[in-house]
Design an enzyme around this catalytic site. Structure first.
Site, short mmCIF file in Angstrom:
data_model
loop_
_atom_site.label_atom_id
_atom_site.label_comp_id
_atom_site.label_asym_id
_atom_site.label_seq_id
_atom_site.Cartn_x
_atom_site.Cartn_y
_atom_site.Cartn_z
N CYS A 8 3.63 -2.14 1.05
CA CYS A 8 4.61 -1.18 1.54
C CYS A 8 4.40 -0.90 3.03
CB CYS A 8 4.49 0.12 0.74
SG CYS A 8 5.91 1.23 0.97
N ASP A 127 0.07 8.68 -6.85
CA ASP A 127 -0.44 8.69 -5.48
C ASP A 127 -1.31 9.92 -5.30
OD1 ASP A 127 -0.81 7.85 -2.88
OD2 ASP A 127 1.31 7.88 -2.34
#
Length: 210
Positions: A8, A127
């Site tokens: 990412c 996360d």
């Protein structure tokens, strides 16, 4: 089932090519203006056009106005949406596009209940909880992850080539998501770190198979 790998925060064509060559299954573009990895629409469109067949392009959004998100989708060929803010299920599914929803993990959060609140999500991404949005390259306490979320698990948060193997063996996620852990500097990826990360995931899979 092979663990999928998403890299990412891409901002440059050359990094995208390196990520694909390293073996990434998915590539992430950030559309969150406060992030140093945020890309504008012309850059995002140019990057998306460089993605080869069978590699997914993921767009990361944080509390975006629906009109802004639709404008992005009209310009950039995005396969999968990734929501990292305070979006609810109705917001996430209004775009008629597959999506994943991020949970910011800290003690006290009921991850099973959180996942149940997004029945239309393809997966839940875990996360680290930090100030602001995004994991900040921090690892969270993996012992907080239940044995089953009721949804496929994507693991993020401070992963790199040194710890992703243990993460794969312990949590058996369907996918792992990395950004900071394969960077030379903010928004600039390191080819060797990307190769090492992918190799570590594949080695962990092999050991799990044994």
């Amino acid at each position: 089932m092979q663990v999928r790998i998403k890299i990412c925060g891409l901002t440059r064509i050359e990094d995208l090519h390196f990520a694909v060559h390293a073996g990434a299954d998915a590539l992430g573009l950030v559309f969150y203006p406060p992030s140093p990895r945020c890309v504008d629409l012309p850059t995002a469109a140019r990057l998306a056009r460089a993605v080869p067949p069978f590699v997914s392009m993921v767009g990361l959004f944080v509390n975006a106005e629906p009109a802004v998100l639709r404008s992005t989708l009209a310009t950039v060929p995005i396969h999968l949406l990734q929501f990292h803010g305070d979006e609810d299920e109705a917001y996430c599914r209004q775009f008629d596009r597959p999506y994943i929803k991020a949970a910011r993990v800290r003690p006290g959060i009921d991850l099973v209940q959180y996942a149940a609140a997004f029945p239309s999500a393809q997966a839940i991404l875990l996360d680290a909880f930090v100030d602001g949005y995004g994991g900040g390259g921090k690892v969270f306490d993996w012992s907080l992850v239940p044995s089953s979320l009721g949804k496929p698990l994507i693991l993020s948060g401070g992963l790199d080539a040194d710890n992703v193997g243990e993460a794969v063996r312990r949590l058996r996620p369907v996918a792992v998501d990395v950004s900071t852990g394969v960077e030379a500097s903010r928004g600039i990826k390191d080819p060797e770190k990307m190769r090492a990360f992918v190799a570590a995931v594949r080695a962990a899979e092999s050991m799990s198979g044994d």
